[in-house]
Structure formats: C-alpha cells, structure tokens
Design a protein around this motif. Structure first.
Motif, PDB file in Angstrom:
ATOM      1  N   SER A 200       0.830  -1.211   0.000  1.00  0.00           N
ATOM      2  CA  SER A 200       0.000   0.000   0.000  1.00  0.00           C
ATOM      3  C   SER A 200       0.861   1.256   0.000  1.00  0.00           C
ATOM      4  CB  SER A 200      -0.947  -0.008   1.195  1.00  0.00           C
ATOM      5  OG  SER A 200      -0.209   0.018   2.416  1.00  0.00           O
ATOM      6  N   ALA A 207       1.821   6.674  -6.949  1.00  0.00           N
ATOM      7  CA  ALA A 207       0.753   7.562  -7.407  1.00  0.00           C
ATOM      8  C   ALA A 207       1.135   9.021  -7.198  1.00  0.00           C
ATOM      9  CB  ALA A 207      -0.543   7.235  -6.669  1.00  0.00           C
ATOM     10  N   GLU A 212      -0.718  11.754  -9.608  1.00  0.00           N
ATOM     11  CA  GLU A 212      -2.092  11.291  -9.624  1.00  0.00           C
ATOM     12  C   GLU A 212      -2.733  11.475  -8.241  1.00  0.00           C
ATOM     13  OE1 GLU A 212      -1.770   7.246 -10.732  1.00  0.00           O
ATOM     14  OE2 GLU A 212      -1.072   7.670 -12.801  1.00  0.00           O
ATOM     15  N   THR A 213      -4.037  11.563  -8.236  1.00  0.00           N
ATOM     16  CA  THR A 213      -4.778  11.644  -6.973  1.00  0.00           C
ATOM     17  C   THR A 213      -4.820  10.254  -6.326  1.00  0.00           C
ATOM     18  OG1 THR A 213      -6.154  13.430  -7.834  1.00  0.00           O
ATOM     19  CG2 THR A 213      -6.961  12.250  -5.898  1.00  0.00           C
ATOM     20  N   VAL A 214      -4.386  10.201  -5.093  1.00  0.00           N
ATOM     21  CA  VAL A 214      -4.373   8.910  -4.401  1.00  0.00           C
ATOM     22  C   VAL A 214      -5.789   8.578  -3.943  1.00  0.00           C
ATOM     23  CG1 VAL A 214      -3.408   7.593  -2.479  1.00  0.00           C
ATOM     24  CG2 VAL A 214      -2.024   9.350  -3.617  1.00  0.00           C
ATOM     25  N   PRO A 215      -6.327   7.440  -4.330  1.00  0.00           N
ATOM     26  CA  PRO A 215      -7.692   7.080  -3.906  1.00  0.00           C
ATOM     27  C   PRO A 215      -7.796   6.992  -2.371  1.00  0.00           C
ATOM     28  CG  PRO A 215      -6.910   5.634  -5.656  1.00  0.00           C
ATOM     29  CD  PRO A 215      -5.727   6.425  -5.220  1.00  0.00           C
ATOM     30  N   GLU A 216      -8.955   7.399  -1.865  1.00  0.00           N
ATOM     31  CA  GLU A 216      -9.176   7.344  -0.409  1.00  0.00           C
ATOM     32  C   GLU A 216      -9.101   5.914   0.111  1.00  0.00           C
ATOM     33  OE1 GLU A 216      -9.508   9.707   1.799  1.00  0.00           O
ATOM     34  OE2 GLU A 216      -9.254  11.289   0.286  1.00  0.00           O
ATOM     35  N   THR A 217      -9.561   4.971  -0.688  1.00  0.00           N
ATOM     36  CA  THR A 217      -9.510   3.569  -0.231  1.00  0.00           C
ATOM     37  C   THR A 217      -8.070   3.110  -0.057  1.00  0.00           C
ATOM     38  OG1 THR A 217      -9.645   2.886  -2.555  1.00  0.00           O
ATOM     39  CG2 THR A 217     -11.698   2.947  -1.299  1.00  0.00           C
ATOM     40  N   LEU A 218      -7.165   3.568  -0.947  1.00  0.00           N
ATOM     41  CA  LEU A 218      -5.768   3.184  -0.826  1.00  0.00           C
ATOM     42  C   LEU A 218      -5.129   3.811   0.404  1.00  0.00           C
ATOM     43  CD1 LEU A 218      -3.468   1.603  -2.079  1.00  0.00           C
ATOM     44  CD2 LEU A 218      -2.926   3.599  -3.509  1.00  0.00           C
TER      45      LEU A 218
END
Length: 375
Positions: A200, A207, A212-218
């Motif tokens: 993770s 990212a 890039e925008t890091v996803p909240e789930t990640l």
C-alpha cells in the motif's frame, strides 16, 4: 461469613460448641461435690464464662487460652473439681493457629498454678490434694489436645501448599499458552500484514510521484496496515511478557512518560511516598498499566495533558493516570483488549482497578496493587 461443611456459618458453629462446653462443665459442677451457696455462685459463673469464651477462639486464640486458664484456677479455688474442657479446646485452637510454644508455656504455668491453689486452699493430706488438682487438668487429655491441634494445623498447611502448587502450575501453563499464541500470531499474521503495509505504501508513493490523486480507499488501506502493525507488535509484546524475560518495571516508567511527551502530549510524572522495593510482578504490572494508559491517551483521547502519579504506601503501590481528553462523565469506556488485560493483571495480584471518565472531563485510570515488602 465463613461456612463449615453442610453450609453452617462458622460463627454459629462456634457458639454451638461454646454453649455445649459451658453446659457440660456446669452439669459436671452441679453433679459433683461443691461448697456452700456463696462460693457456688462464683464457681458456676466461672464455669459458664470459661465455656462461652470459646466462641472467640478463632479470632483471638491466645486471649481465649488465657481466659479459660484463669477460669480454671478460679473455679478450682471455689471448690469445683471439674475437668477444664474449655481450656483443652482453647489449647487445641491455639496450637492450630500456630501458637504451640505459647500454649506449652501457658499449660505448664496452669498445671503449677492448679497445684499451688489446691495446696493453699484445700484441707487434707498433700497427696490427696495433689490428685484432686490433677483431676482439673488431666495430663493425658492435655497431650491429646496438643496432638489434635498440631495435626490439624499441619493438614491445613499441606492443603494450602497443594493449592499454591495448583495455582503455580496453572499460571505456568497459561504462560506457555501465551507464548504459543504469540508464536502462532507471529508466523501467521506478521508476514501478511507486512506485505499489505509495504504494497500500500509503494502504491501511494508511486501515485504521488506520477502526480495522480491517491484514492481514499488506498490511503485507508495504508493507515490500516500501519495501525495493524502497531497493534500486532503491542499484542505480541504483551503475550511474550513472562518471568523469563528481563522484566520492565517502575524504573522504566520515566521512559514511558518521556516517550509520550515526544508525541506533543504534555506528560508529567509524580512520585509520592518513600520509595521501596516491590515484587517484580507488581513492578511489571505497574509498568504495563502506565504503558497502556499513555498509549490510549495518545491514540484515542485527543488530550493535551496527561499526568502519571505513583504513590508508595507501606502495604500497596497506588497508580493514577489522568488526561484532559474528550471523555465526558456518563460515557462508559469501551472494554478493549488493553483495558481487559490491565484488569486481569491487577486482579491476579489481588488489587483493584478503576477506569472511568473524570467529573471535570477527561479519563482516569486508578489502580492499587498490594505489596509485601521485600526489604
């Protein structure tokens, strides 16, 4: 209230025995030869007092031994040749309580006192008077009382020792099971959690480098991996905390407070009373209580200050950890693993622990650990 076999309260059984012995001695005195009306009343009173005093033989065996002995001398002086059953029972109780030497001295003194009293106050040949005095306290019955008391005392000691051995065996098995669980957790979870955490963090890093925008789930997975690693380390450390490892103790508490201060928390340590050595188990438990409390404050309390107080008392070690966090009166604390572990440690040492919100806001953990002085 203590209970004997068949559920009879101990106090009730003691009074039944005392009344029975008093009645037996009064009956013996009434049926035997005795003097006129004046001394009769005093003699009967002493017979009754000697028997009824046995109701307190468990709480004060030495006092009862003295009272029954004085009563025996008194009613013999009043002319009653009655076997002092009450004194024999008192000897049994005193020896059972561990006062063997004192009971021997008291019995030897009583035998001499009975002989002297008979020689001074009785008329007749010396030999006959001496035999009458010996009838008040038969040597054979006295030896039997000593033997019975000592036999019961040794049997109770063996039973207590067997109970301690069972507790030590159970504690050793629990320690072995803790270590087994720690090994299983280490083998089955550490690697997988470490992989999740590393992967993770790498994904987040890549990212961000790409813009890039890091996803909240990640991000959530990354934070959960870090938290799981911390919790697993803490759990394994607690499970491995046994008597074979160099124990953490009170001397390590300042380090805990200093470490908590590095997180931005204003943490203080206050030590009260005269410092003295405490058993390793008490020191280790105190360290774990402070450690768990400060960890919870840093992670969950949203507090700005925390205070740790350690009070040395003659027979106990008192701990108090307070914070000014978000806890409010009337909100019950969630019984997490840390709090349950602290309570189990304290209970195993015979102490008590309270963890609850403070009236003025924040949370408070208070514990008192019994101490047997080692020096």
């Amino acid at each position: 209230m203590g209970k004997r076999r068949f559920g009879v309260p101990t106090a009730v059984a003691d009074w039944v025995i005392a009344v029975g012995v008093a009645a037996l001695m009064l009956g013996d005195g009434w049926s035997g030869e005795h003097p006129g009306t004046g001394p009769d009343l005093l003699g009967y009173a002493l017979l009754a007092v000697g028997g009824l005093a046995l109701a307190a033989r468990r709480r004060a065996p030495v006092v009862v031994l003295a009272v029954t002995g004085l009563c025996a001398v008194g009613y013999q002086s009043a002319g009653f040749d009655v076997l002092t059953v009450a004194y024999l029972v008192a000897v049994y109780a005193a020896v059972r309580a561990g006062h063997l030497a004192l009971a021997v001295i008291a019995s030897a003194t009583l035998l001499v006192a009975l002989q002297l009293t008979a020689l001074v106050l009785r008329d007749g040949p010396v030999g006959e008077v001496s035999v009458q005095a010996r009838s008040t306290l038969e040597l054979a019955w006295l030896v039997a009382a000593f033997a019975a008391g000592e036999a019961v005392r040794q049997a109770e000691q063996r039973a207590e020792e067997a109970e301690r051995t069972r507790e030590e065996t159970a504690r050793r098995r629990a320690d072995e099971e803790r270590l087994h669980i720690a090994r299983e957790l280490h083998d089955s979870l550490t690697h997988q959690i470490s992989v999740i955490k590393v992967q993770s963090e790498v994904a987040v890093h890549v990212a961000r480098r790409r813009g890039e925008t890091v996803p909240e789930t990640l991000l959530a997975i990354q934070e959960a991996g870090r938290e799981a690693s911390r919790e697993l380390r803490a759990t394994l450390e607690a499970l491995r905390d046994d008597d074979t490892a160099p124990p953490r103790g009170l001397a390590d508490v300042p380090e805990l407070v200093e470490r908590a201060g590095r997180t931005g928390l204003e943490a203080t340590l206050t030590v009260e009373g005269q410092r003295h050595d405490v058993p390793a188990a008490v020191g280790r438990t105190a360290y774990r209580i402070v450690q768990e409390s400060l960890t919870n404050i840093v992670r969950h309390a949203a507090a700005t200050t925390a205070s740790v107080r350690i009070a040395y008392r003659p027979d106990a070690l008192a701990l108090r950890i307070d914070d000014d966090g978000k806890a409010t009166p009337g909100t019950a604390p969630m019984p997490g693993v840390g709090l349950i572990g602290m309570r189990e440690r304290v209970t195993a040492l015979g102490g008590f622990l309270r963890a609850e919100p403070r009236g003025e806001g924040g949370f408070s953990v208070r514990a008192e650990l019994p101490v047997e002085r080692t020096s």
